[in-house]
Every structure is written in structure tokens, then in C-alpha cells.
Design an enzyme around this catalytic site. Structure first.
Site, mmCIF file in Angstrom:
data_model
loop_
_atom_site.group_PDB
_atom_site.id
_atom_site.type_symbol
_atom_site.label_atom_id
_atom_site.label_comp_id
_atom_site.label_asym_id
_atom_site.label_seq_id
_atom_site.Cartn_x
_atom_site.Cartn_y
_atom_site.Cartn_z
ATOM 1 N N ASP A 109 -3.843 2.215 -4.651
ATOM 2 C CA ASP A 109 -2.470 2.151 -4.146
ATOM 3 C C ASP A 109 -1.883 0.751 -4.363
ATOM 4 O OD1 ASP A 109 -4.466 1.484 -2.093
ATOM 5 O OD2 ASP A 109 -2.792 1.238 -0.719
ATOM 6 N N HIS A 150 0.850 -1.202 0.000
ATOM 7 C CA HIS A 150 0.000 0.000 0.000
ATOM 8 C C HIS A 150 0.878 1.243 0.000
ATOM 9 C CE1 HIS A 150 -3.435 -2.276 1.979
ATOM 10 N NE2 HIS A 150 -2.413 -3.001 2.373
ATOM 11 N N TYR A 151 0.309 2.367 -0.408
ATOM 12 C CA TYR A 151 0.912 3.637 -0.002
ATOM 13 C C TYR A 151 -0.021 4.304 0.995
ATOM 14 C CZ TYR A 151 -1.831 6.117 -3.724
ATOM 15 O OH TYR A 151 -2.793 6.620 -4.542
ATOM 16 N N THR A 152 0.575 5.205 1.804
ATOM 17 C CA THR A 152 -0.218 5.799 2.882
ATOM 18 C C THR A 152 -0.939 7.072 2.435
ATOM 19 O OG1 THR A 152 1.671 7.102 3.619
ATOM 20 C CG2 THR A 152 1.349 4.943 4.662
ATOM 21 N N GLU A 164 2.662 -0.955 4.469
ATOM 22 C CA GLU A 164 2.344 0.418 4.060
ATOM 23 C C GLU A 164 3.648 1.141 3.740
ATOM 24 O OE1 GLU A 164 -0.429 2.169 3.630
ATOM 25 O OE2 GLU A 164 -2.027 1.015 4.620
ATOM 26 N N HIS A 216 -2.749 -3.138 -3.194
ATOM 27 C CA HIS A 216 -4.119 -2.994 -2.681
ATOM 28 C C HIS A 216 -5.105 -2.870 -3.843
ATOM 29 C CE1 HIS A 216 -6.686 -1.049 0.748
ATOM 30 N NE2 HIS A 216 -7.141 -2.221 0.367
HETATM 31 ZN ZN LIG Z 1 -4.131 0.504 0.763
#
Ligand SMILES: [Zn+2]
Length: 273
Positions: A170, A49-51, A113, A160
Site C-alpha cells: 500500500d 497507506h490504504y486501508t 490511512e 508503506h
Molecule cells: Zn499500510
């Protein structure tokens, strides 16, 4: 020796040998010397994921809100790796999700993340900031270690957006999946086959909606099988493009996307090593 005495003696030997242990209140004994053959790790996926935020805001959200991730890789140089959830626990990172027809991914996955501002398409077609090289190296090393430890198949290292294509974008099209795959982490398509298929599709034209839906399903995506190129199907095509054709994420079928999709192995033939 009576049977009961023999049993007690056997237990005493097992406990002394470290193959058995008493329950906390001593009401039963657990014997640990025999193992079932039919077992595997409960973890068989890694979701990246990215935040969409700074390190500070990402840490605040991931430690105060009802969301969680096993790891957070920061954008410091060198990057820091926070373990926010023990691997034995389920982290609340994927939400409603599906991969190869299996839903409810949180209990079977490790969530990572990555501190990154996110991406947006603007008038220039910008796809978001590139990920710093040091951060990608750290994410790659962490993902590789986890994949080895849990024996995770290459196709089960996903973004994700791969497992929730209607809701999530993401880690975004600037995430370098190809570099990771060439470093031995994750799945990639057969580039020679894709070049050949691209020529073929250019000659004979694009396949119909049914083909797109069947092929996306074959490689893991949850996609409506309506036979119509509807909005949801376009979202899934976008998700595929973000991972495998990030140069232009359009959500529209085109020759290059079709070729790469056809050249993507279904399972077990990725590059993780
Ligand atoms: Zn995510």
C-alpha cells in the site's frame, strides 16, 4: 542581598515574565527562557497507506485493534479527515520498516490511512480502483500542511510499501504519486534525464544485480546487497515501480525502471514547496 535571596527574586521575575514554571508539586522550577541550538522535530517522515476496506471497517480496525494512524481520509465526497492519534503521540502504523538505513519508523513519522479497497493483479493486469480526485486533493492538502509544519524532506514522504517492501503493497500502484509531486508534495525523478538514460540503457543493456541493489539503497530502500537478483530484491524493485513506474509493476528489471531509478534524486532536491 544574599545569593539565595537573589536567586529567589530572579525566579519570581522569570515566573512573572512567563519564562519559568513550577513543577506540579512545586518541588522544582522549570526555566524556559534559554533554548539549545541543536534540536529538530522528532517527526521527519510521512507514511501513506490504504486501508484495504470500507470506511466502517477501517474505522473499526483503527479504533479497536492494536494498530493506529494519526489520520484517516475517508472516501466520502467531500472526504472526511479523522484524527485518530494526536501528532505528539506515536501511532502504530508502519510496523517493521526501514528508510535510508534507519529502522523503527513509527516514533518519527505521521501515518495517514486512506480508505481504499486495495489492489490485486488479475488476468487483465488490473491494478485496483483509481483513487477519487476529491480524496487525492484532501490527502495532498493534508500531507502538504504536515510537510510544511514539520519541514519534512520530499524523499521522506513515502508509501508503506517503500519502507516495508517485503511485506506491504500500500498505497498501491493506483496511488498518483506523480500528481502529488507535481502539486509540490514528495519526490519525483528528473523526466528529461530519465528519457536520456532510457535510450542509453536500450543501447548498452541492463545493469547487473549489484547496480540495482546499490541504486535502490541510494534512494532510501532497504535492499539485500547479495549481488544476486533474488526474490527480496525483486520485491524492492516492485515497491520502486509502484511509486515511480506504476504503469506496470513486474518486479523485473527493465530499461524504463533502470532509467527512472538513475534519474531519481538522492535527497533534498524534490518538489515540496
Ligand atoms: Zn499500510
Amino acid at each position: 542581598m544574599r545569593i539565595a535571596q537573589r536567586f529567589v527574586t530572579l525566579l519570581a521575575i522569570l515566573i512573572l515574565a512567563g519564562c519559568a514554571s513550577q513543577s506540579p508539586e512545586g518541588r522544582y522550577t522549570i526555566i524556559d527562557s534559554m533554548k539549545s541550538k541543536g534540536q529538530n522535530s522528532r517527526i521527519d517522515m510521512i507514511v501513506l497507506h490504504y486501508t484495504a476496506g470500507s470506511k466502517t471497517s477501517s474505522l473499526a480496525v483503527l479504533t479497536n485493534k492494536d494498530v493506529g494512524a494519526h489520520y484517516l481520509v475517508t472516501d466520502d465526497n467531500p472526504p472526511l479527515v479523522y484524527r485518530l492519534v494526536n501528532e505528539s503521540m506515536s501511532a502504530w502504523h508502519a510496523g517493521e520498516s526501514s528508510w535510508y538505513g534507519r529502522t523503527y519508523i513509527n516514533p518519527r513519522s505521521i501515518g495517514i490511512e486512506i480508505v481504499h479497497p486495495g489492489w490485486e493483479r488479475n488476468v487483465n493486469g488490473t491494478m485496483g480502483a483509481p483513487y477519487p480526485i476529491s480524496q487525492i486533493h484532501t490527502v495532498t492538502a493534508l500531507t502538504r500542511d504536515l510537510a510544511k509544519r514539520y519541514d519534512i524532506k520530499p524523499e521522506n514522504i513515502v508509501g508503506h510499501s517503500d519502507v516495508a517492501p517485503l511485506r506491504k503493497q500500500d498505497p498501491g500502484p493506483s496511488f498518483p504519486w506523480k500528481e502529488l509531486a507535481h502539486d509540490g508534495v514528495g519526490r519525483w525523478f528528473d523526466e528529461n534525464a530519465a528519457a536520456k538514460y532510457e535510450v542509453e540503457f536500450s543501447k548498452k543493456g541492463l545493469p547487473d544485480a549489484k547496480w540495482w541493489q546499490a541504486q535502490l539503497k541510494r534512494v532510501g530502500y532497504s535492499v539485500p546487497e547479495t549481488g544476486v537478483l533474488d526474490a527480496n530484491t525483486r520485491h524492492v524493485i516492485s515497491a520502486f515501480q509502484m511509486h515511480y513506474r506504476p504503469e506496470w509493476v513486474s518486479g523485473k528489471p527493465d530499461v524504463q525502471t533502470a532509467a527512472r531509478l538513475l534519474a531519481l534524486p538522492t535527497t533534498g532536491t524534490g518538489l515540496t514547496r
